[in-house]
Structures are given as structure tokens and as C-alpha cells.
Scaffold this active site. Structure first.
Site, mmCIF file in Angstrom:
data_model
loop_
_atom_site.group_PDB
_atom_site.id
_atom_site.type_symbol
_atom_site.label_atom_id
_atom_site.label_comp_id
_atom_site.label_asym_id
_atom_site.label_seq_id
_atom_site.Cartn_x
_atom_site.Cartn_y
_atom_site.Cartn_z
ATOM 1 C CG HIS A 306 -2.052 0.934 1.117
ATOM 2 N ND1 HIS A 306 -1.957 2.269 1.365
ATOM 3 C CD2 HIS A 306 -3.315 0.695 0.721
ATOM 4 C CE1 HIS A 306 -3.131 2.828 1.132
ATOM 5 N NE2 HIS A 306 -3.972 1.905 0.739
ATOM 6 C CG ASP A 363 -8.537 -4.201 -2.808
ATOM 7 O OD1 ASP A 363 -9.737 -3.993 -2.609
ATOM 8 O OD2 ASP A 363 -7.757 -3.331 -3.236
HETATM 9 N N1 CMC Z 1 4.162 -7.491 -4.886
HETATM 10 C C1 CMC Z 1 5.514 -7.460 -5.019
HETATM 11 N N2 CMC Z 1 6.270 -6.379 -4.807
HETATM 12 C C2 CMC Z 1 5.652 -5.265 -4.421
HETATM 13 C C3 CMC Z 1 4.247 -5.215 -4.254
HETATM 14 C C4 CMC Z 1 3.507 -6.380 -4.487
HETATM 15 N N3 CMC Z 1 2.182 -6.388 -4.340
HETATM 16 N N4 CMC Z 1 3.897 -3.973 -3.871
HETATM 17 C C5 CMC Z 1 5.025 -3.260 -3.819
HETATM 18 N N5 CMC Z 1 6.094 -4.037 -4.146
HETATM 19 C C6 CMC Z 1 7.529 -3.642 -4.133
HETATM 20 C C7 CMC Z 1 7.885 -2.814 -5.362
HETATM 21 O O1 CMC Z 1 8.333 -3.630 -6.421
HETATM 22 C C8 CMC Z 1 8.963 -1.927 -4.801
HETATM 23 O O2 CMC Z 1 10.127 -2.696 -4.699
HETATM 24 P P1 CMC Z 1 11.586 -1.991 -4.964
HETATM 25 O O3 CMC Z 1 11.735 -0.962 -3.892
HETATM 26 O O4 CMC Z 1 12.564 -3.103 -4.877
HETATM 27 O O5 CMC Z 1 11.512 -1.398 -6.348
HETATM 28 C C9 CMC Z 1 8.502 -1.650 -3.368
HETATM 29 O O6 CMC Z 1 7.708 -2.780 -3.003
HETATM 30 C C10 CMC Z 1 7.673 -0.379 -3.224
HETATM 31 O O7 CMC Z 1 6.584 -0.463 -4.147
HETATM 32 P P2 CMC Z 1 6.037 0.754 -5.004
HETATM 33 O O8 CMC Z 1 5.450 0.206 -6.255
HETATM 34 O O9 CMC Z 1 7.089 1.807 -5.120
HETATM 35 O O10 CMC Z 1 4.903 1.275 -4.027
HETATM 36 P P3 CMC Z 1 3.695 2.181 -4.413
HETATM 37 O O11 CMC Z 1 3.352 2.927 -3.187
HETATM 38 O O12 CMC Z 1 3.991 2.995 -5.634
HETATM 39 O O13 CMC Z 1 2.544 1.140 -4.802
HETATM 40 C C11 CMC Z 1 0.693 -0.338 -4.658
HETATM 41 C C12 CMC Z 1 1.506 0.778 -3.960
HETATM 42 C C13 CMC Z 1 -0.554 -0.603 -3.848
HETATM 43 C C14 CMC Z 1 0.285 0.157 -6.057
HETATM 44 C C15 CMC Z 1 1.573 -1.607 -4.783
HETATM 45 O O14 CMC Z 1 1.908 -2.068 -3.487
HETATM 46 C C16 CMC Z 1 0.885 -2.715 -5.587
HETATM 47 O O15 CMC Z 1 1.005 -2.729 -6.814
HETATM 48 N N6 CMC Z 1 0.154 -3.651 -4.902
HETATM 49 C C17 CMC Z 1 -0.623 -4.659 -5.602
HETATM 50 C C18 CMC Z 1 -1.949 -4.069 -6.080
HETATM 51 C C19 CMC Z 1 -2.917 -3.853 -4.932
HETATM 52 O O16 CMC Z 1 -3.114 -4.717 -4.085
HETATM 53 N N7 CMC Z 1 -3.579 -2.689 -4.935
HETATM 54 C C20 CMC Z 1 -4.593 -2.343 -3.926
HETATM 55 C C21 CMC Z 1 -4.128 -1.250 -3.032
HETATM 56 S S1 CMC Z 1 -5.158 -1.030 -1.562
HETATM 57 C C22 CMC Z 1 -6.739 -0.572 -2.083
HETATM 58 C C23 CMC Z 1 -6.810 0.557 -3.033
HETATM 59 O O17 CMC Z 1 -5.997 1.459 -3.090
HETATM 60 O O18 CMC Z 1 -7.775 0.541 -3.776
#
Ligand code: CMC
Length: 427
Positions: A306, A363
Site C-alpha cells: 500500500h 482487497d
Molecule cells: N508485490 C511485489 N512487490 C511489491 C508489491 C507487491 N504487491 N507492492 C510493492 N512491491 C515492491 C515494489 O516492487 C517496490 O520494490 P523496490 O523498492 O525493490 O523497487 C517496493 O515494493 C515499493 O513499491 P512501489 O510500487 O514503489 O509502491 P507504491 O506505493 O507505488 O505502490 C501499490 C503501492 C498498492 C500500487 C503496490 O503495493 C501494488 O502494486 N500492490 C498490488 C496491487 C494492490 O493490491 N492494490 C490495492 C491497493 S489497496 C486498495 C486501493 O488502493 O484501492
């Protein structure tokens, strides 16, 4: 002495005030930055940028706290009902009995949708994704209430709010009924909000349908848990569209589109699809954890991580417990629940996820409950939208009441500098 931030640029020093929220969160107010220095800030994904101050929802991602108007999500999920929470978010206080009765009474009276909307709806192919249909229908609603176009129509805003709250569930059930080839059900205004939704979803003309209180209570809880989450992607979209003084229907329609993406609300559908894929693949979670960790593989563990929570998402804790209770009460054994538990346990003890503070989000378990309630996978994100609606409305209203300026970020241009036009024969 008031705190200030000092910035040194090109040998000159500038001072910027510090803004402090009621929970001691701090921000540097850079609203005069460009005028004073000629510089802007760059923050892709807005990871450090506050777009507004807001008195609606507080969350502390480090501690895993979430409160609507000061009330904890745990208390609200346990003790309140969804329309009471909607009132709280939109109007700022828990309703008194008479305020509640009036609000709920108005919503009951507006559940029907103009029959001409059916003509628009009928034009969609049967396999159109319900989120696209919902976004289009909500946008179309503006055409039925043209007074909403006028910027000065804040006098009727309560009526528009009631219409949106009342009609969104009706529209959602149209999508489901069409996908089943069943006739749509008109609302039954004797029923409460959640029961009425379930009636429109599942009642058939050929037999009696009784709403199971286990199902309607579970739905009530899920809607409360989704009701607001401060400046997330869809809410920021609603605010941005609203900041141009576009009407509330268009603004909410844009929010539905933003919610659809798999990184946002669409994750609830993606989670079940992922769990089913793991099941079809024999049920082992290790391979999928490794895929999620592999930087050359685009796969991510859906329902994990998140932007704001670097701790347990408090909504996920409540939903995980509710999933156990609802499945037990309904006598359902869902094999993907065990896979989800195994995946969570494995991820929470894996260095990759621990170091990055990736925890299950709202989710991760919600789809398992939706499925137990009989809601099909492609309707999961629509359920999120019905829950999030009061939050979008509250944020839209706050923006308009605060008289905020139009949202218009800047950029740093990185394209070609000026060059002479080249005639087509010389290109
Ligand atoms: N699986 C594997 N690696 C992950 C995941 C994941 N679900 N989420 C984040 N990471 C890693 C990412 O690769 C990065 O690694 P590194 O620092 O080595 O490059 C690190 O964790 C930080 O991730 P980020 O993408 O920079 O974080 P963000 O804040 O931009 O993204 C997120 C947040 C929710 C989009 C992401 O965690 C994600 O894609 N999760 C899966 C989709 C999901 O479950 N979304 C629902 C969110 S909650 C409800 C809502 O908002 O509607």
C-alpha cells in the site's frame, strides 16, 4: 516561535511556513515557491505531496490507524450502519435519530432510476465490464438532472447526494441481472439499504427471496470499511474533476473510472483471479512469491502493499476476521481462503516483503467474502464503488465548500527545443 523551513537556492535564502494538522502531521507550505524562486517541485506519483488539507479521514500508515471524522474504523465497523457512516462522512457528525431517519427516508424514496436510463444501459454489450457501464451511467445521470451543471446549484446539492446514494446500487444490480439474462428487479423501499441491494441482485420473479441477515450484515460492514480513504487515486480524481466546477455526477463518474484499475479498487478482482490461478496450479504459494520478488517478472502479489500503510491495513484485519465468521455462518468452505492464509503467512515471513513493509491490504480478503455472498468476481470493484461513494461525495463537498482553486499541476518539459518546421517531402 512558529516553525519555518529554510531553502537556499542560487545563493538566496527563502522561508516557508510549516502547516500542522490536528494529529501533528507536518507539511511545508510551498504555495509561494514558484512566484518567489521560479522553481517548482517534482514528485511523481505524489509520494510526498499533500494536495489539500481535509477534516474527513485520518490515517496513520506507520501505526495502521484509520478514522472517519475522528471515529475509529474498528468502532464504526462494529457499531454503525453504512448510511449512518455515510452521513458522518458527508455532514461531519454522527446523525441524531431524526437526522438519520430523514436521510435514510430520502434515500429510500430515490432508489428508482429514470426509465430512459434503461435505453442507454441496453446499448451496452452483455459482456461489458460493469465498472465501465457504471461510470457511463453515472455520467449519464447528469443529463437527467441538468440543474446540476450550474456552478451555483449548491442549493440542490443534498438532493444530488441523495440521488447518487440511492441510485448507485440500483444501477449496479442492472449490470448483474443483464449478465445473467434475468429481468431487472425494481427496488423495494420497505427494505434497508443493504437488503434492498441484495433483493435487487438476487430475487427472481419465480420464487420468494428472503434476505439472509448474515449476508446483509457482512455487506454493511464491507461498505463501511470502504467508505473513505482520504486522498487515494479515485478520490483525488473526484477532487480534480470537481475543482474545474464540473457537476457532481461527472466527478463521481471519473472516480469510478479511476477506481477500476488493478492497482486501486480493481485489485479485489485481481486477488481472486490470482488465488484461483494458484489453486489451478496445485495450490503451492512459493512459486508465486518468487514471481512477485523477481524484478524481471511484472507479476505482483495482488492485495499486498500500500502506498500509505507500512503496517497492517486495519481494514484487512477486520475483513480477515469477518471472512472467517461469514464463511462459517453460511457453511461455505472456500479452498482459496486457505491459499490466501498460506500466502499471507509466507509473505509476512519473507525478507523481501518484510524489508519493504508489504502487508495485506483491504482487497486481499474482501473478494472471499463477496464470493461467499454470491457476488460474481467482475462485480467486486462495483461493490468497492458503492462503499466508496459517500467518501467521494464528502471530499467533493469539502473541496467546493473550501472554494479550492482549480487543480492544475505543472511539469518540467524534457522534449525538443524550438526547431524549424520541415515540409513533408523533406522528412
Ligand atoms: N508485490 C511485489 N512487490 C511489491 C508489491 C507487491 N504487491 N507492492 C510493492 N512491491 C515492491 C515494489 O516492487 C517496490 O520494490 P523496490 O523498492 O525493490 O523497487 C517496493 O515494493 C515499493 O513499491 P512501489 O510500487 O514503489 O509502491 P507504491 O506505493 O507505488 O505502490 C501499490 C503501492 C498498492 C500500487 C503496490 O503495493 C501494488 O502494486 N500492490 C498490488 C496491487 C494492490 O493490491 N492494490 C490495492 C491497493 S489497496 C486498495 C486501493 O488502493 O484501492
Amino acid at each position: 516561535m512558529a516553525e519555518i523551513a529554510k531553502l537556499t537556492l542560487d545563493g538566496k535564502e527563502y522561508e516557508y511556513p510549516i502547516i500542522e494538522g490536528s494529529e501533528q502531521e507536518k507539511a511545508i507550505d510551498i504555495s509561494k515557491l514558484r512566484a518567489q524562486t521560479g522553481y517548482i517541485t517534482i514528485d511523481p506519483g505524489f509520494k510526498n505531496t499533500g494536495s489539500t488539507t481535509s477534516a474527513i479521514t485520518y490515517l496513520d500508515g506507520e501505526k495502521g490507524l484509520l478514522r472517519y471524522r475522528g471515529y475509529s474504523i474498528e468502532d464504526l465497523a462494529d457499531k454503525a450502519d453504512f448510511l449512518g457512516v455515510a452521513y458522518l462522512l458527508i455532514y461531519g457528525e454522527l446523525p441524531t435519530q431524526s437526522q438519520y431517519d430523514e436521510f435514510v427516508g430520502k434515500i429510500r424514496r430515490h432508489t428508482m432510476v429514470n426509465e430512459d436510463m434503461r435505453k442507454i444501459f441496453d446499448g451496452f454489450p452483455v459482456n461489458a465490464h460493469p465498472m465501465g457501464v457504471m461510470s457511463s451511467l453515472v455520467s449519464a445521470m447528469s443529463g437527467f438532472y441538468p440543474e446540476s451543471y450550474s456552478k451555483s446549484d449548491m442549493d440542490n446539492i443534498d438532493l444530488h447526494i441523495v440521488r447518487l446514494m440511492a441510485k448507485l446500487p440500483t444501477l449496479a444490480t442492472w449490470c448483474y441481472k443483464k449478465s445473467q439474462g434475468h429481468p431487472i428487479n425494481y427496488p423495494n423501499n420497505n427494505l434497508d439499504y443493504c437488503s434492498n441491494f441484495l433483493h435487487m441482485m438476487f430475487a427472481l420473479p419465480v420464487e420468494k427471496y428472503e434476505v439472509d441477515p448474515v449476508v446483509s450484515n457482512a455487506l454493511n460492514k464491507l461498505l463501511i470499511l470502504h467508505a473513505d480513504h482520504e486522498q487515494n487515486c479515485s478520490t483525488s480524481t473526484v477532487r480534480l474533476v470537481g475543482s474545474s466546477q464540473a457537476n457532481i455526477y461527472s466527478s463521481i463518474s471519473a472516480g469510478i473510472s479511476a477506481l477500476w484499475g488493478p492497482l486501486h479498487g480493481g485489485a479485489n478482482q485481481a486477488v481472486i483471479e490470482m488465488l484461483e490461478a494458484i489453486r489451478a496450479d496445485g495450490g503451492g504459494v512459493e512459486k508465486y512469491l518468487n514471481k512477485a520478488k523477481d524484478k524481471n517478472d511484472p507479476f505482483r502479489l495482488m492485495g499486498f502493499g500500500h502506498r500509505v500503510y507500512k503496517n497492517f491495513d486495519p481494514r484487512a484485519r477486520i475483513i480477515k476476521k469477518a471472512a472467517d465468521e461469514v464463511l462459517a455462518a453460511l457453511g461455505i468452505e472456500d479452498p482459496v481462503l486457505d491459499i490466501a492464509r498460506g500466502l499471507e503467512e509466507a509473505a509476512l515471513s519473507d525478507d523481501y516483503f518484510v524489508e519493504r513493509k508489504l502487508y495485506p491490504n483491504v482487497d486481499f480478503y474482501s473478494g472471499i467474502i463477496y464470493r461467499a455472498l454470491g457476488i460474481p468476481v467482475n462485480m467486486f470493484t462495483v461493490m468497492f464503488a458503492i462503499g466508496r461513494l459517500p467518501g467521494w461525495i464528502a471530499q467533493w463537498l469539502e473541496l467546493r465548500n473550501d472554494g479550492q482553486a482549480i487543480g492544475r499541476p505543472r511539469q518540467i518539459y524534457t522534449g525538443e527545443t524550438v526547431r524549424p518546421f520541415v515540409d513533408i517531402e523533406n522528412r
